[in-house]
Design a protein around this motif. Sequence first.
Motif, PDB file in Angstrom:
ATOM      1  N   ALA A 188      26.516  36.401  39.438  1.00  0.00           N
ATOM      2  CA  ALA A 188      27.432  37.119  40.321  1.00  0.00           C
ATOM      3  C   ALA A 188      28.866  37.070  39.799  1.00  0.00           C
ATOM      4  O   ALA A 188      29.574  38.079  39.766  1.00  0.00           O
ATOM      5  N   THR A 189      29.312  35.890  39.380  1.00  0.00           N
ATOM      6  CA  THR A 189      30.674  35.767  38.852  1.00  0.00           C
ATOM      7  C   THR A 189      30.823  36.524  37.536  1.00  0.00           C
ATOM      8  O   THR A 189      31.839  37.194  37.299  1.00  0.00           O
ATOM      9  N   ALA A 190      29.797  36.440  36.668  1.00  0.00           N
ATOM     10  CA  ALA A 190      29.846  37.180  35.401  1.00  0.00           C
ATOM     11  C   ALA A 190      29.900  38.683  35.657  1.00  0.00           C
ATOM     12  O   ALA A 190      30.583  39.423  34.930  1.00  0.00           O
ATOM     13  N   GLY A 191      29.194  39.147  36.694  1.00  0.00           N
ATOM     14  CA  GLY A 191      29.228  40.559  37.029  1.00  0.00           C
ATOM     15  C   GLY A 191      30.608  41.017  37.449  1.00  0.00           C
ATOM     16  O   GLY A 191      31.085  42.082  37.023  1.00  0.00           O
ATOM     17  N   LEU A 192      31.274  40.227  38.278  1.00  0.00           N
ATOM     18  CA  LEU A 192      32.623  40.596  38.706  1.00  0.00           C
ATOM     19  C   LEU A 192      33.605  40.538  37.546  1.00  0.00           C
ATOM     20  O   LEU A 192      34.519  41.367  37.445  1.00  0.00           O
ATOM     21  N   ARG A 193      33.425  39.571  36.655  1.00  0.00           N
ATOM     22  CA  ARG A 193      34.315  39.480  35.505  1.00  0.00           C
ATOM     23  C   ARG A 193      34.091  40.636  34.535  1.00  0.00           C
ATOM     24  O   ARG A 193      34.998  40.992  33.774  1.00  0.00           O
ATOM     25  N   GLU A 194      32.886  41.189  34.544  1.00  0.00           N
ATOM     26  CA  GLU A 194      32.618  42.351  33.696  1.00  0.00           C
ATOM     27  C   GLU A 194      33.235  43.611  34.291  1.00  0.00           C
ATOM     28  O   GLU A 194      33.617  44.530  33.565  1.00  0.00           O
ATOM     29  N   VAL A 195      33.344  43.649  35.609  1.00  0.00           N
ATOM     30  CA  VAL A 195      33.873  44.834  36.282  1.00  0.00           C
ATOM     31  C   VAL A 195      35.398  44.848  36.276  1.00  0.00           C
ATOM     32  O   VAL A 195      36.027  45.875  35.968  1.00  0.00           O
ATOM     33  N   PHE A 196      36.018  43.714  36.629  1.00  0.00           N
ATOM     34  CA  PHE A 196      37.468  43.679  36.807  1.00  0.00           C
ATOM     35  C   PHE A 196      38.169  43.027  35.613  1.00  0.00           C
ATOM     36  O   PHE A 196      37.652  42.057  35.039  1.00  0.00           O
ATOM     37  N   PRO A 197      39.343  43.510  35.258  1.00  0.00           N
ATOM     38  CA  PRO A 197      40.117  42.875  34.176  1.00  0.00           C
ATOM     39  C   PRO A 197      40.700  41.549  34.659  1.00  0.00           C
ATOM     40  O   PRO A 197      40.839  41.321  35.869  1.00  0.00           O
ATOM     41  N   PRO A 198      41.061  40.669  33.736  1.00  0.00           N
ATOM     42  CA  PRO A 198      41.579  39.351  34.138  1.00  0.00           C
ATOM     43  C   PRO A 198      42.817  39.395  35.012  1.00  0.00           C
ATOM     44  O   PRO A 198      43.061  38.461  35.789  1.00  0.00           O
ATOM     45  N   ASP A 199      43.608  40.458  34.923  1.00  0.00           N
ATOM     46  CA  ASP A 199      44.822  40.520  35.723  1.00  0.00           C
ATOM     47  C   ASP A 199      44.587  41.132  37.108  1.00  0.00           C
ATOM     48  O   ASP A 199      45.543  41.313  37.880  1.00  0.00           O
ATOM     49  N   SER A 200      43.358  41.462  37.436  1.00  0.00           N
ATOM     50  CA  SER A 200      43.054  42.044  38.741  1.00  0.00           C
ATOM     51  C   SER A 200      42.974  40.956  39.798  1.00  0.00           C
ATOM     52  O   SER A 200      42.558  39.820  39.519  1.00  0.00           O
ATOM     53  N   GLU A 201      43.368  41.310  41.026  1.00  0.00           N
ATOM     54  CA  GLU A 201      43.285  40.349  42.120  1.00  0.00           C
ATOM     55  C   GLU A 201      41.844  40.050  42.505  1.00  0.00           C
ATOM     56  O   GLU A 201      41.549  39.072  43.195  1.00  0.00           O
ATOM     57  N   TRP A 202      40.910  40.919  42.057  1.00  0.00           N
ATOM     58  CA  TRP A 202      39.496  40.733  42.363  1.00  0.00           C
ATOM     59  C   TRP A 202      38.765  39.969  41.257  1.00  0.00           C
ATOM     60  O   TRP A 202      37.578  39.693  41.382  1.00  0.00           O
ATOM     61  N   TYR A 203      39.458  39.637  40.214  1.00  0.00           N
ATOM     62  CA  TYR A 203      38.832  38.900  39.117  1.00  0.00           C
ATOM     63  C   TYR A 203      38.594  37.456  39.548  1.00  0.00           C
ATOM     64  O   TYR A 203      39.534  36.752  39.944  1.00  0.00           O
ATOM     65  N   PRO A 204      37.343  36.991  39.526  1.00  0.00           N
ATOM     66  CA  PRO A 204      37.071  35.611  39.970  1.00  0.00           C
ATOM     67  C   PRO A 204      37.656  34.596  38.994  1.00  0.00           C
ATOM     68  O   PRO A 204      37.364  34.636  37.796  1.00  0.00           O
ATOM     69  N   SER A 205      38.466  33.713  39.508  1.00  0.00           N
ATOM     70  CA  SER A 205      39.140  32.733  38.655  1.00  0.00           C
ATOM     71  C   SER A 205      38.245  31.565  38.277  1.00  0.00           C
ATOM     72  O   SER A 205      38.532  30.831  37.336  1.00  0.00           O
ATOM     73  N   ALA A 206      37.156  31.376  39.017  1.00  0.00           N
ATOM     74  CA  ALA A 206      36.276  30.237  38.744  1.00  0.00           C
ATOM     75  C   ALA A 206      34.849  30.599  39.146  1.00  0.00           C
ATOM     76  O   ALA A 206      34.620  31.548  39.902  1.00  0.00           O
ATOM     77  N   TYR A 207      33.913  29.835  38.630  1.00  0.00           N
ATOM     78  CA  TYR A 207      32.507  30.002  39.005  1.00  0.00           C
ATOM     79  C   TYR A 207      32.227  29.178  40.262  1.00  0.00           C
ATOM     80  O   TYR A 207      32.459  27.969  40.282  1.00  0.00           O
ATOM     81  N   GLN A 208      31.741  29.854  41.304  1.00  0.00           N
ATOM     82  CA  GLN A 208      31.417  29.191  42.557  1.00  0.00           C
ATOM     83  C   GLN A 208      29.928  28.838  42.533  1.00  0.00           C
ATOM     84  O   GLN A 208      29.071  29.650  42.862  1.00  0.00           O
ATOM     85  N   LEU A 209      29.608  27.612  42.111  1.00  0.00           N
ATOM     86  CA  LEU A 209      28.219  27.197  41.951  1.00  0.00           C
ATOM     87  C   LEU A 209      27.825  26.216  43.053  1.00  0.00           C
ATOM     88  O   LEU A 209      28.587  25.305  43.389  1.00  0.00           O
TER      89      LEU A 209
END
Length: 257
Positions: A188-209
């Motif tokens: 799930a986190t990898a999917g969001l990181r693939e969609v949003f650029p690192p500077d986006s507010e929606w880019y997940p900053s950490a893996y929630q495991l």
Amino acid sequence: MLTFGSDELGQSLLYIGIGLAVIALIVAVVVWNSRRRGSRTVALDAALTLSAWWILLSAVGAVIVIAKAFTVDWAELHGETNVWVAWPADLPCSEFGDSATTMLTCSGSSLADFTVGNASLGLRLLAAAAQLSTLALTTMPAVILAVICFHTLRGRVFSRTVTRALVGGAIAVLVFGVAADLLGGIAATAGLREVFPPDSEWYPSAYQLTITPLPFGAALALVALAAVFRQGSRLEQDRARLQEETERLQKDTEGLV
């Protein structure tokens, strides 16, 4: 999983009842077939048949999951992320304790169930691995039940194969349970990181495991059950040796007489 929706509670319950009735009908047909054949182990026959169908359907599901990973360009993701999605602004709610009437308390939820379109092959394979782990975890009870019923019907309820199957099932439940928890969150986190650029507010900053205690409890229960079967196997062997010794003594006594 049975899921039905309707405007009225009664109608939803009716749909659930119909689904349960279909399942009950299948069980009844299996039981009737066992009785028609004159079987004295109807419950075991029914459990073995249903568990075999469960395993078969899971195998079909696994093939579908693998095929989707290579044939579609989207990935279904189910896992916790640290991306928080607030409720819509037009949804009536109040801050905690700010309302004297019955109202929703303003909140939100983490983005956990979503689909990524035009996903990379790596993401699709990662999502498939998470789904296969969950599928394998939910199929293990059927596999263990099938092994127990199969050997019990053949008079080998306390065989070493059953004990080994229980121990192997405990290991599989633990491995697939932990893998399902971890791979779901990672995908799930990898999917969001693939969609949003690192500077986006929606880019997940950490893996929630998250790892749930259920696989550990289930594995412990299976190990305990394996110990019970192992003890039963020892008692059965002791009884067989005692019976052989008794028969030998009887033959020796008859020879003396």
